[in-house]
Write a protein that holds these residues in place. Sequence first.
Motif, PDB file in Angstrom:
ATOM      1  N   ALA A  74       0.862  -1.185   0.000  1.00  0.00           N
ATOM      2  CA  ALA A  74       0.000   0.000   0.000  1.00  0.00           C
ATOM      3  C   ALA A  74       0.894   1.229   0.000  1.00  0.00           C
ATOM      4  CB  ALA A  74      -0.894   0.002   1.227  1.00  0.00           C
ATOM      5  N   HIS A  75       0.526   2.208  -0.774  1.00  0.00           N
ATOM      6  CA  HIS A  75       1.374   3.387  -0.834  1.00  0.00           C
ATOM      7  C   HIS A  75       0.558   4.663  -0.959  1.00  0.00           C
ATOM      8  CE1 HIS A  75       1.100   1.563  -4.821  1.00  0.00           C
ATOM      9  NE2 HIS A  75       1.197   2.751  -5.357  1.00  0.00           N
ATOM     10  N   SER A  76       1.135   5.724  -0.383  1.00  0.00           N
ATOM     11  CA  SER A  76       0.569   7.065  -0.496  1.00  0.00           C
ATOM     12  C   SER A  76       1.479   7.832  -1.440  1.00  0.00           C
ATOM     13  CB  SER A  76       0.533   7.749   0.869  1.00  0.00           C
ATOM     14  OG  SER A  76      -0.360   7.090   1.730  1.00  0.00           O
ATOM     15  N   ASP A  98      -0.704  12.035  -8.917  1.00  0.00           N
ATOM     16  CA  ASP A  98      -1.909  11.285  -9.252  1.00  0.00           C
ATOM     17  C   ASP A  98      -1.461  10.148 -10.163  1.00  0.00           C
ATOM     18  OD1 ASP A  98      -3.505  12.926  -7.799  1.00  0.00           O
ATOM     19  OD2 ASP A  98      -4.624  13.768  -9.484  1.00  0.00           O
ATOM     20  N   GLU A  99      -1.987   8.950  -9.898  1.00  0.00           N
ATOM     21  CA  GLU A  99      -1.467   7.759 -10.567  1.00  0.00           C
ATOM     22  C   GLU A  99      -2.577   7.110 -11.391  1.00  0.00           C
ATOM     23  OE1 GLU A  99       0.851   5.036  -8.011  1.00  0.00           O
ATOM     24  OE2 GLU A  99      -0.481   3.495  -8.805  1.00  0.00           O
ATOM     25  N   VAL A 100      -2.326   6.947 -12.678  1.00  0.00           N
ATOM     26  CA  VAL A 100      -3.326   6.357 -13.571  1.00  0.00           C
ATOM     27  C   VAL A 100      -2.750   5.100 -14.195  1.00  0.00           C
ATOM     28  CG1 VAL A 100      -4.825   6.719 -15.578  1.00  0.00           C
ATOM     29  CG2 VAL A 100      -4.225   8.655 -14.110  1.00  0.00           C
ATOM     30  N   PRO A 123      -4.160   6.670   0.348  1.00  0.00           N
ATOM     31  CA  PRO A 123      -3.331   5.525  -0.023  1.00  0.00           C
ATOM     32  C   PRO A 123      -4.105   4.521  -0.867  1.00  0.00           C
ATOM     33  CG  PRO A 123      -4.018   5.356   2.268  1.00  0.00           C
ATOM     34  CD  PRO A 123      -4.523   6.673   1.763  1.00  0.00           C
ATOM     35  N   HIS A 124      -3.359   3.757  -1.646  1.00  0.00           N
ATOM     36  CA  HIS A 124      -3.966   2.638  -2.363  1.00  0.00           C
ATOM     37  C   HIS A 124      -2.974   1.488  -2.364  1.00  0.00           C
ATOM     38  CE1 HIS A 124      -1.589   4.545  -5.547  1.00  0.00           C
ATOM     39  NE2 HIS A 124      -1.499   3.339  -6.056  1.00  0.00           N
ATOM     40  N   GLY A 125      -3.462   0.328  -2.724  1.00  0.00           N
ATOM     41  CA  GLY A 125      -2.596  -0.843  -2.689  1.00  0.00           C
ATOM     42  C   GLY A 125      -3.341  -2.053  -3.173  1.00  0.00           C
TER      43      GLY A 125
HETATM   44 FE   FE2 Z   1       0.263   2.809  -7.140  1.00  0.00          FE
END
Ligand code: FE2
Length: 389
Positions: free
Chosen positions: A304-306, A311-313, A340-342
């Motif tokens: 998981a990362h912040s 912005d990540e596409v 965060p997403h992961g």
């Molecule tokens: Fe990512």
Amino acid sequence: MPFYTRLGKLPPKRHIRFENPGASYRNEGIYYEHVVTTEGFARAYSILYHLRPPTCNTRVERLADLVLKSIEDQPLRQHHFRSGELPRSGDPISGRVPFMFNSDLIAWRCLPSLPQQTLFRNGAADEVIYIHQGSGELRSAYGRLRYRRGDYMVIPRTTTYELVSDDIQVEDHLILECTGPVRIPPNYLNADGQLKLGAPYYERDFHPPTELVTIDREEPTDVVVKDGPRLTRVTFPHHPFDVVGWDGFTYPYTFNAWDFEPLTGTVHLPPPVQQTFDCRGFVICTFAPRYLDHHPQAIKVPYAHSNVEADEVLFYSDGQFSSRRGVGLGSMTLHPGGIPHGPHPGTILRSMSEVRTEELAVMFDTMNKLHLTPQAMQWDDPEYPLSWK
Ligand SMILES: [Fe+2]
């Protein structure tokens, strides 16, 4: 593009008289030199030789403004756009549907239903057309350039072009319209300008136009020129693909995503090892099929990362994406900075026994915040932000 390339016939030196004994144009008996420069006159350039001056046009007409709208009524959240479900519409230019944008780029999706109707030139942005599905030929004054599935087709600004598909009904593109230049990351190049040993690709993986086709035709020819939101129709008295030779460092080219040579470590390596292109305000990365990390206890999906300053596409192009559930081929996800997403539940432990992934995805990470369009929201999956529950 750092590699010198040449096609067709050229005079022995630049900026000298280049005899064209058969010339009918103005009876001047020469080919007409045309220097295409970048960053003023400071960086890469090419020199083309035309049958007729490229400056001659007979009509200039404002066509339209493609002003992009951004939505304002959404909370900060992750998005999943089922952009592979777009209905076919328009041609490879007019059928482009804007999904997200900022001052550095516009990301469009295009599933055309018609062959390209009019020659097109982006006068203010480099274009990267990622060929999710399809194959054919890019035609320009630089010659013919074949493209195929998985290609990044990089088209420098001011290139007038026509996409000629083998079968328009399968074409499916992701287009990144880049306000700044698209370059190979400088850390991949040695001091001599060659790709380093250890870079994730080599000069042979980049494909310039291979066949110069000189069109000698005096009949009115329209070119739609885009600069920012403005569309202008310029009419030339002759076909603009009238080049007999060119050389230099700027021209359209392809690089195929399956030719990216991924690095794998004992444990997970971060996205900079996937970087493919360096653009102003963002990077383009390739997640190519690869063997996975090989520490005996390695978790082979990303932590998981912040990504708080980006912005990540991700655009999902082939294979099964090991860290995601519910995304299909042709889908796009946006994971904005600030939350965060992961990996999705269940994918962490499952990944530990996996050896290899066949996934192919394109990622672009933007330094500035992306704005979403109403068109994108038509394909938004509202359940996605809760899919980590
Ligand atoms: Fe990512």
